[in-house]
Scaffold this motif. Structure first.
Motif, PDB file in Angstrom:
ATOM      1  N   SER A  46      23.650 -19.761 -33.565  1.00  0.00           N
ATOM      2  CA  SER A  46      24.375 -20.633 -34.491  1.00  0.00           C
ATOM      3  C   SER A  46      25.798 -20.154 -34.753  1.00  0.00           C
ATOM      4  O   SER A  46      26.554 -20.839 -35.468  1.00  0.00           O
ATOM      5  CB  SER A  46      23.622 -20.744 -35.824  1.00  0.00           C
ATOM      6  N   CYS A  47      26.168 -19.011 -34.207  1.00  0.00           N
ATOM      7  CA  CYS A  47      27.537 -18.509 -34.392  1.00  0.00           C
ATOM      8  C   CYS A  47      28.546 -19.548 -33.916  1.00  0.00           C
ATOM      9  O   CYS A  47      28.437 -20.067 -32.800  1.00  0.00           O
ATOM     10  CB  CYS A  47      27.735 -17.217 -33.616  1.00  0.00           C
ATOM     11  N   GLY A  48      29.507 -19.855 -34.770  1.00  0.00           N
ATOM     12  CA  GLY A  48      30.538 -20.824 -34.427  1.00  0.00           C
ATOM     13  C   GLY A  48      30.274 -22.214 -34.944  1.00  0.00           C
ATOM     14  O   GLY A  48      31.174 -23.070 -34.920  1.00  0.00           O
ATOM     15  N   ALA A  49      29.047 -22.491 -35.406  1.00  0.00           N
ATOM     16  CA  ALA A  49      28.725 -23.808 -35.951  1.00  0.00           C
ATOM     17  C   ALA A  49      29.446 -24.020 -37.282  1.00  0.00           C
ATOM     18  O   ALA A  49      29.756 -23.067 -38.007  1.00  0.00           O
ATOM     19  CB  ALA A  49      27.216 -23.945 -36.155  1.00  0.00           C
ATOM     20  N   CYS A  50      29.709 -25.280 -37.602  1.00  0.00           N
ATOM     21  CA  CYS A  50      30.418 -25.607 -38.840  1.00  0.00           C
ATOM     22  C   CYS A  50      29.517 -26.378 -39.795  1.00  0.00           C
ATOM     23  O   CYS A  50      28.726 -27.230 -39.375  1.00  0.00           O
ATOM     24  CB  CYS A  50      31.656 -26.439 -38.522  1.00  0.00           C
ATOM     25  N   PHE A  51      29.668 -26.065 -41.079  1.00  0.00           N
ATOM     26  CA  PHE A  51      28.842 -26.672 -42.119  1.00  0.00           C
ATOM     27  C   PHE A  51      29.732 -27.145 -43.268  1.00  0.00           C
ATOM     28  O   PHE A  51      30.636 -26.421 -43.701  1.00  0.00           O
ATOM     29  CB  PHE A  51      27.839 -25.664 -42.671  1.00  0.00           C
ATOM     30  N   GLU A  52      29.435 -28.333 -43.744  1.00  0.00           N
ATOM     31  CA  GLU A  52      30.060 -28.820 -44.971  1.00  0.00           C
ATOM     32  C   GLU A  52      29.111 -28.507 -46.120  1.00  0.00           C
ATOM     33  O   GLU A  52      27.911 -28.793 -46.039  1.00  0.00           O
ATOM     34  CB  GLU A  52      30.325 -30.319 -44.891  1.00  0.00           C
ATOM     35  N   ILE A  53      29.644 -27.912 -47.188  1.00  0.00           N
ATOM     36  CA  ILE A  53      28.814 -27.437 -48.300  1.00  0.00           C
ATOM     37  C   ILE A  53      29.411 -27.904 -49.620  1.00  0.00           C
ATOM     38  O   ILE A  53      30.633 -27.865 -49.814  1.00  0.00           O
ATOM     39  CB  ILE A  53      28.722 -25.897 -48.301  1.00  0.00           C
ATOM     40  N   ARG A  54      28.535 -28.321 -50.538  1.00  0.00           N
ATOM     41  CA  ARG A  54      28.987 -28.668 -51.882  1.00  0.00           C
ATOM     42  C   ARG A  54      27.998 -28.102 -52.902  1.00  0.00           C
ATOM     43  O   ARG A  54      26.807 -28.007 -52.640  1.00  0.00           O
ATOM     44  CB  ARG A  54      29.109 -30.178 -52.036  1.00  0.00           C
ATOM     45  N   PHE A  71      33.854 -19.397 -51.657  1.00  0.00           N
ATOM     46  CA  PHE A  71      32.828 -19.646 -52.678  1.00  0.00           C
ATOM     47  C   PHE A  71      33.479 -20.159 -53.957  1.00  0.00           C
ATOM     48  O   PHE A  71      32.972 -21.087 -54.598  1.00  0.00           O
ATOM     49  CB  PHE A  71      32.056 -18.357 -52.964  1.00  0.00           C
ATOM     50  N   GLN A  72      34.620 -19.562 -54.338  1.00  0.00           N
ATOM     51  CA  GLN A  72      35.291 -19.933 -55.577  1.00  0.00           C
ATOM     52  C   GLN A  72      35.977 -21.295 -55.502  1.00  0.00           C
ATOM     53  O   GLN A  72      36.524 -21.754 -56.498  1.00  0.00           O
ATOM     54  CB  GLN A  72      36.277 -18.849 -55.981  1.00  0.00           C
ATOM     55  N   ARG A  73      35.906 -21.934 -54.340  1.00  0.00           N
ATOM     56  CA  ARG A  73      36.383 -23.312 -54.227  1.00  0.00           C
ATOM     57  C   ARG A  73      35.334 -24.308 -54.708  1.00  0.00           C
ATOM     58  O   ARG A  73      35.673 -25.443 -55.053  1.00  0.00           O
ATOM     59  CB  ARG A  73      36.735 -23.617 -52.762  1.00  0.00           C
ATOM     60  N   ILE A  74      34.051 -23.894 -54.732  1.00  0.00           N
ATOM     61  CA  ILE A  74      32.991 -24.822 -55.149  1.00  0.00           C
ATOM     62  C   ILE A  74      32.222 -24.344 -56.373  1.00  0.00           C
ATOM     63  O   ILE A  74      31.418 -25.097 -56.930  1.00  0.00           O
ATOM     64  CB  ILE A  74      31.994 -25.090 -54.001  1.00  0.00           C
ATOM     65  N   ALA A  75      32.460 -23.086 -56.798  1.00  0.00           N
ATOM     66  CA  ALA A  75      31.711 -22.564 -57.958  1.00  0.00           C
ATOM     67  C   ALA A  75      32.510 -21.469 -58.642  1.00  0.00           C
ATOM     68  O   ALA A  75      33.397 -20.861 -58.043  1.00  0.00           O
ATOM     69  CB  ALA A  75      30.346 -22.028 -57.513  1.00  0.00           C
ATOM     70  N   HIS A  76      32.180 -21.213 -59.888  1.00  0.00           N
ATOM     71  CA  HIS A  76      32.833 -20.148 -60.644  1.00  0.00           C
ATOM     72  C   HIS A  76      32.329 -18.780 -60.179  1.00  0.00           C
ATOM     73  O   HIS A  76      31.149 -18.621 -59.819  1.00  0.00           O
ATOM     74  CB  HIS A  76      32.572 -20.314 -62.142  1.00  0.00           C
TER      75      HIS A  76
END
Length: 253
Positions: free
Chosen positions: A78-86, A135-140
């Protein structure tokens, strides 16, 4: 009759494309997981890692990176795969918006701790250990760990796929980076100007190995991603190449 056949063919091709996308995670909907962070405020602790990318800044990945739990890491494929996370369902700690990260490392399990109290990367959990800045872009920061939802997305890269040739004669170790599209490489082959195509074996992460003598030959590479798409980069390394050099090939579009 001809139009009807063409219509049926179009429906078949659309369905086939949808099936391929679904199998490899695209448009498959959001999946529940959790996220933590590591590496410090400058993400210096995320450098290196189990994918073999080394300096993530110079490789172009920056701080938009994640270490994957066992359930997601797929032994390095899975190295190099991209994920969108919210961030999900936690108004006290979540921030609005979503991020896109590249898998660059492995988050090892900690079987001494329960899955819901420190053993976040234990199987069968889906978990992302993000660089602290992303991480700090989506959570404190004080949240520490948050519930998230994620989905696979195509990787957008600048420039072509890069091939860094390391090792020595009869041991060619090629690091494949900056892969667009699916992002995760599942097959690499190499061809010298005096040889046929030779399948490489994956050594670790995205380092691919050939035990053939390739010195003094112009080199071509064939890359197959997890979605089955193939890109061939012909004669990108000249016959005068040397170990430690990086060459840029074609890119998935």
């Amino acid at each position: 009759m001809f139009r009807r056949r063409m219509g049926l063919l179009g429906i078949f091709l659309f369905a086939f494309a949808a099936m391929v996308c679904s199998v490899h995670g695209y448009n498959a909907g959001w999946v529940n997981a959790h996220a933590t962070f590591y590496g410090g405020s400058d993400a210096s602790g995320t450098m290196g890692g189990a994918c073999g990318y080394g300096n993530l800044y110079s490789q172009g990945y920056g701080t938009n990176t994640a270490a994957l739990s066992t359930a997601l890491f797929n032994n390095g494929l899975s190295c190099g795969a991209c994920f969108e996370i919210r961030c999900k369902s936690d108004g006290a700690w979540c921030l609005p918006g979503a991020i896109v990260v590249t898998a660059t490392n492995f988050c090892p399990p900690n079987n001494a701790l329960p899955n819901n109290a420190g053993g976040w990367c234990n199987p069968p959990l889906h978990h992302f250990d993000l660089s602290q800045p992303i991480f700090q872009r989506i959570a404190h920061y004080k949240a520490g760990v948050v519930p998230v939802s994620y989905r696979r997305v195509p990787c957008k890269r600048r420039g072509g796929i890069r091939f860094t040739i390391n090792g020595h004669s009869y041991f060619n170790l090629v690091l494949v980076t900056n892969v667009g599209g699916a992002g995760d490489v599942h097959s690499v082959a190499v061809k010298g100007s005096r040889t046929r195509w030779q399948q490489m074996s994956r050594n670790w992460g995205q380092n691919w190995q050939s035990n053939n003598l390739l010195n003094g030959q112009a080199l071509s590479f064939k890359v197959i991603a997890s979605d089955g798409r193939t890109v061939v980069s012909n004669n990108i390394a000249p016959a005068s190449w040397s170990f430690g050099q990086t060459f840029t090939g074609r890119q998935f579009r």
